[in-house]
Design a protein around this motif. Structure first.
Motif, PDB file in Angstrom:
ATOM      1  N   ALA A  12       3.589  14.846  13.387  1.00  0.00           N
ATOM      2  CA  ALA A  12       2.903  14.934  12.089  1.00  0.00           C
ATOM      3  C   ALA A  12       3.907  14.899  10.940  1.00  0.00           C
ATOM      4  CB  ALA A  12       2.060  16.200  12.026  1.00  0.00           C
ATOM      5  N   GLN A  13       5.034  15.573  11.107  1.00  0.00           N
ATOM      6  CA  GLN A  13       6.052  15.561  10.050  1.00  0.00           C
ATOM      7  C   GLN A  13       6.625  14.162   9.858  1.00  0.00           C
ATOM      8  OE1 GLN A  13       8.349  18.650  11.920  1.00  0.00           O
ATOM      9  NE2 GLN A  13       7.723  20.184  10.405  1.00  0.00           N
ATOM     10  N   ALA A  14       6.929  13.474  10.955  1.00  0.00           N
ATOM     11  CA  ALA A  14       7.461  12.111  10.859  1.00  0.00           C
ATOM     12  C   ALA A  14       6.414  11.168  10.267  1.00  0.00           C
ATOM     13  CB  ALA A  14       7.911  11.623  12.235  1.00  0.00           C
ATOM     14  N   SER A  15       5.157  11.369  10.617  1.00  0.00           N
ATOM     15  CA  SER A  15       4.073  10.560  10.065  1.00  0.00           C
ATOM     16  C   SER A  15       3.980  10.753   8.555  1.00  0.00           C
ATOM     17  CB  SER A  15       2.751  10.954  10.734  1.00  0.00           C
ATOM     18  OG  SER A  15       1.683  10.236  10.189  1.00  0.00           O
ATOM     19  N   GLY A  16       4.081  11.991   8.114  1.00  0.00           N
ATOM     20  CA  GLY A  16       4.042  12.278   6.680  1.00  0.00           C
ATOM     21  C   GLY A  16       5.178  11.605   5.935  1.00  0.00           C
ATOM     22  N   VAL A  17       6.358  11.614   6.515  1.00  0.00           N
ATOM     23  CA  VAL A  17       7.513  10.949   5.900  1.00  0.00           C
ATOM     24  C   VAL A  17       7.237   9.453   5.771  1.00  0.00           C
ATOM     25  CG1 VAL A  17       9.921  10.263   6.320  1.00  0.00           C
ATOM     26  CG2 VAL A  17       9.247  12.652   6.567  1.00  0.00           C
ATOM     27  N   ALA A  18       6.708   8.843   6.836  1.00  0.00           N
ATOM     28  CA  ALA A  18       6.427   7.407   6.817  1.00  0.00           C
ATOM     29  C   ALA A  18       5.405   7.054   5.745  1.00  0.00           C
ATOM     30  CB  ALA A  18       5.926   6.955   8.193  1.00  0.00           C
ATOM     31  N   LEU A  19       4.327   7.819   5.678  1.00  0.00           N
ATOM     32  CA  LEU A  19       3.279   7.554   4.682  1.00  0.00           C
ATOM     33  C   LEU A  19       3.803   7.752   3.255  1.00  0.00           C
ATOM     34  CD1 LEU A  19       0.305   9.198   6.585  1.00  0.00           C
ATOM     35  CD2 LEU A  19       0.618   6.747   6.130  1.00  0.00           C
ATOM     36  N   MET A  20       4.621   8.773   3.060  1.00  0.00           N
ATOM     37  CA  MET A  20       5.189   9.032   1.737  1.00  0.00           C
ATOM     38  C   MET A  20       6.111   7.897   1.293  1.00  0.00           C
ATOM     39  SD  MET A  20       8.029  11.749   0.484  1.00  0.00           S
ATOM     40  CE  MET A  20       9.200  10.746   1.334  1.00  0.00           C
ATOM     41  N   LEU A  21       6.966   7.422   2.207  1.00  0.00           N
ATOM     42  CA  LEU A  21       7.887   6.342   1.856  1.00  0.00           C
ATOM     43  C   LEU A  21       7.133   5.059   1.519  1.00  0.00           C
ATOM     44  CD1 LEU A  21      10.672   6.987   4.490  1.00  0.00           C
ATOM     45  CD2 LEU A  21      10.860   7.287   2.010  1.00  0.00           C
ATOM     46  N   ALA A  22       6.078   4.779   2.271  1.00  0.00           N
ATOM     47  CA  ALA A  22       5.263   3.596   1.975  1.00  0.00           C
ATOM     48  C   ALA A  22       4.623   3.723   0.601  1.00  0.00           C
ATOM     49  CB  ALA A  22       4.193   3.413   3.049  1.00  0.00           C
ATOM     50  N   ALA A  23       4.094   4.899   0.292  1.00  0.00           N
ATOM     51  CA  ALA A  23       3.469   5.123  -1.019  1.00  0.00           C
ATOM     52  C   ALA A  23       4.496   4.988  -2.137  1.00  0.00           C
ATOM     53  CB  ALA A  23       2.799   6.495  -1.056  1.00  0.00           C
ATOM     54  N   GLU A  24       5.680   5.542  -1.930  1.00  0.00           N
ATOM     55  CA  GLU A  24       6.740   5.422  -2.948  1.00  0.00           C
ATOM     56  C   GLU A  24       7.110   3.963  -3.199  1.00  0.00           C
ATOM     57  OE1 GLU A  24       9.304   9.569  -2.624  1.00  0.00           O
ATOM     58  OE2 GLU A  24      10.152   7.734  -1.825  1.00  0.00           O
ATOM     59  N   ALA A  25       7.029   3.139  -2.148  1.00  0.00           N
ATOM     60  CA  ALA A  25       7.356   1.715  -2.286  1.00  0.00           C
ATOM     61  C   ALA A  25       6.173   0.908  -2.811  1.00  0.00           C
ATOM     62  CB  ALA A  25       7.822   1.161  -0.935  1.00  0.00           C
ATOM     63  N   GLY A  26       5.051   1.574  -3.062  1.00  0.00           N
ATOM     64  CA  GLY A  26       3.873   0.887  -3.582  1.00  0.00           C
ATOM     65  C   GLY A  26       3.142   0.060  -2.540  1.00  0.00           C
ATOM     66  N   LEU A  27       3.320   0.415  -1.265  1.00  0.00           N
ATOM     67  CA  LEU A  27       2.713  -0.354  -0.182  1.00  0.00           C
ATOM     68  C   LEU A  27       1.381   0.254   0.245  1.00  0.00           C
ATOM     69  CD1 LEU A  27       5.914  -0.849   1.973  1.00  0.00           C
ATOM     70  CD2 LEU A  27       4.846  -2.504   0.440  1.00  0.00           C
ATOM     71  N   GLU A  28       0.474  -0.609   0.638  1.00  0.00           N
ATOM     72  CA  GLU A  28      -0.792  -0.174   1.223  1.00  0.00           C
ATOM     73  C   GLU A  28      -0.466   0.499   2.552  1.00  0.00           C
ATOM     74  OE1 GLU A  28      -4.476  -2.369   3.467  1.00  0.00           O
ATOM     75  OE2 GLU A  28      -3.471  -3.456   1.854  1.00  0.00           O
ATOM     76  N   THR A  29      -1.226   1.543   2.898  1.00  0.00           N
ATOM     77  CA  THR A  29      -1.013   2.221   4.172  1.00  0.00           C
ATOM     78  C   THR A  29      -2.328   2.323   4.936  1.00  0.00           C
ATOM     79  OG1 THR A  29      -1.400   4.416   3.243  1.00  0.00           O
ATOM     80  CG2 THR A  29       0.887   3.637   3.298  1.00  0.00           C
ATOM     81  N   ALA A  30      -2.205   2.458   6.236  1.00  0.00           N
ATOM     82  CA  ALA A  30      -3.365   2.660   7.100  1.00  0.00           C
ATOM     83  C   ALA A  30      -2.904   3.450   8.312  1.00  0.00           C
ATOM     84  CB  ALA A  30      -3.945   1.323   7.536  1.00  0.00           C
ATOM     85  N   THR A  31      -3.834   4.173   8.911  1.00  0.00           N
ATOM     86  CA  THR A  31      -3.540   4.859  10.160  1.00  0.00           C
ATOM     87  C   THR A  31      -4.539   4.388  11.209  1.00  0.00           C
ATOM     88  OG1 THR A  31      -4.925   6.766   9.585  1.00  0.00           O
ATOM     89  CG2 THR A  31      -2.577   6.898   9.012  1.00  0.00           C
ATOM     90  N   HIS A  32      -4.073   4.336  12.449  1.00  0.00           N
ATOM     91  CA  HIS A  32      -4.907   3.913  13.566  1.00  0.00           C
ATOM     92  C   HIS A  32      -4.655   4.845  14.740  1.00  0.00           C
ATOM     93  CE1 HIS A  32      -5.929   0.188  11.514  1.00  0.00           C
ATOM     94  NE2 HIS A  32      -4.649   0.065  11.224  1.00  0.00           N
ATOM     95  N   THR A  33      -5.710   5.180  15.468  1.00  0.00           N
ATOM     96  CA  THR A  33      -5.567   6.040  16.648  1.00  0.00           C
ATOM     97  C   THR A  33      -4.973   5.239  17.802  1.00  0.00           C
ATOM     98  OG1 THR A  33      -7.753   5.535  17.547  1.00  0.00           O
ATOM     99  CG2 THR A  33      -7.610   7.385  15.978  1.00  0.00           C
ATOM    100  N   PRO A  34      -4.362   5.928  18.744  1.00  0.00           N
ATOM    101  CA  PRO A  34      -3.825   5.216  19.911  1.00  0.00           C
ATOM    102  C   PRO A  34      -4.893   4.397  20.641  1.00  0.00           C
ATOM    103  CG  PRO A  34      -2.926   7.422  19.811  1.00  0.00           C
ATOM    104  CD  PRO A  34      -3.990   7.349  18.752  1.00  0.00           C
ATOM    105  N   SER A  35      -6.105   4.917  20.769  1.00  0.00           N
ATOM    106  CA  SER A  35      -7.135   4.156  21.486  1.00  0.00           C
ATOM    107  C   SER A  35      -7.574   2.920  20.701  1.00  0.00           C
ATOM    108  CB  SER A  35      -8.338   5.033  21.837  1.00  0.00           C
ATOM    109  OG  SER A  35      -8.927   5.573  20.684  1.00  0.00           O
ATOM    110  N   GLU A  36      -7.583   2.978  19.367  1.00  0.00           N
ATOM    111  CA  GLU A  36      -7.888   1.796  18.553  1.00  0.00           C
ATOM    112  C   GLU A  36      -6.838   0.711  18.778  1.00  0.00           C
ATOM    113  OE1 GLU A  36     -10.006   3.794  14.605  1.00  0.00           O
ATOM    114  OE2 GLU A  36      -7.849   3.472  14.603  1.00  0.00           O
ATOM    115  N   VAL A  37      -5.589   1.131  18.816  1.00  0.00           N
ATOM    116  CA  VAL A  37      -4.490   0.182  18.995  1.00  0.00           C
ATOM    117  C   VAL A  37      -4.554  -0.441  20.382  1.00  0.00           C
ATOM    118  CG1 VAL A  37      -1.975  -0.059  19.096  1.00  0.00           C
ATOM    119  CG2 VAL A  37      -3.024   1.374  17.327  1.00  0.00           C
ATOM    120  N   LYS A  38      -4.748   0.385  21.399  1.00  0.00           N
ATOM    121  CA  LYS A  38      -4.825  -0.129  22.771  1.00  0.00           C
ATOM    122  C   LYS A  38      -5.980  -1.111  22.921  1.00  0.00           C
ATOM    123  CE  LYS A  38      -2.788   3.995  24.808  1.00  0.00           C
ATOM    124  NZ  LYS A  38      -3.056   5.168  25.658  1.00  0.00           N
TER     125      LYS A  38
END
Length: 187
Positions: free
Chosen positions: A83-109
């Motif tokens: 969760a901490q690493a996920s938060g860092v990733a989402l924050m960095l994307a937002a700082e770069a002005g990038l669209e973000t999305a999250t997907h569950t493992p079962s959605e990806v599979k």
């Protein structure tokens, strides 16, 4: 569309960048794993992950960032680090002005293999087929990051109007492998 997929983790954070065209075909741009030392303080580990993600964003200029959605696990320390690493990733994307999305493992599979409970080898095999790689992407964190990127691009892209447009890229890759006499991975 250029998508950065991130499989968050405190020890190993998978990153994968793919270019996906309108016909849903895809090509590999970058794949890797950002590692942090297990004996370092959590803040330093997160800073290591942040530097790695920031470098990928800067070097490869994705249009969107897809991150694996954190789900409950039995090991509380593992889910906290994820969760901490996920938060860092989402924050960095937002700082770069990038669209973000999250997907569950079962959605990806399901998007990659057609089966929401596929195992790691099945995901790696389909990612390699779709991206026309000579070898399976390793470790699994790297393959998962590529799968996340592909899943996001395919879920957001309209199906092409061509005759084969009803098939997902994973289904097309599977069918093409069958035509060539290669056995598809078991479910």
């Amino acid at each position: 569309m250029r998508v950065l997929g991130i499989d968050p983790g405190l020890t190993r954070c998978g990153v994968g960048v793919v270019d996906v065209r309108r016909d849903r075909s895809a090509s590999l741009v970058h794949v890797g794993v950002i590692r942090s030392p297990v004996d370092a303080p959590v803040a330093e580990r997160l800073a290591t992950i942040a530097r790695g993600i920031r470098a990928v964003i800067t070097e490869h200029a994705p249009e969107v960032v897809a991150v694996e959605r954190v789900f409950a696990q039995q090991n509380l320390s593992t889910v906290m680090g994820t969760a901490q690493a996920s938060g860092v990733a989402l924050m960095l994307a937002a700082e770069a002005g990038l669209e973000t999305a999250t997907h569950t493992p079962s959605e990806v599979k399901a998007a990659i293999t057609g089966y929401g409970s596929a195992d790691k080898l099945q995901v790696q095999t389909m990612v390699a087929r779709v991206l026309r790689l000579d070898a399976l992407p390793k470790p699994a964190d790297a393959a998962d990051a590529l799968a996340l990127a592909l899943c996001h691009a395919w879920r957001g892209a309209p199906a092409p109007a061509s005759a084969g447009g009803a098939l997902t890229p994973a289904q097309r890759a599977w069918a093409e492998a069958e035509k060539r006499g290669r056995r598809a991975p078991a479910r």
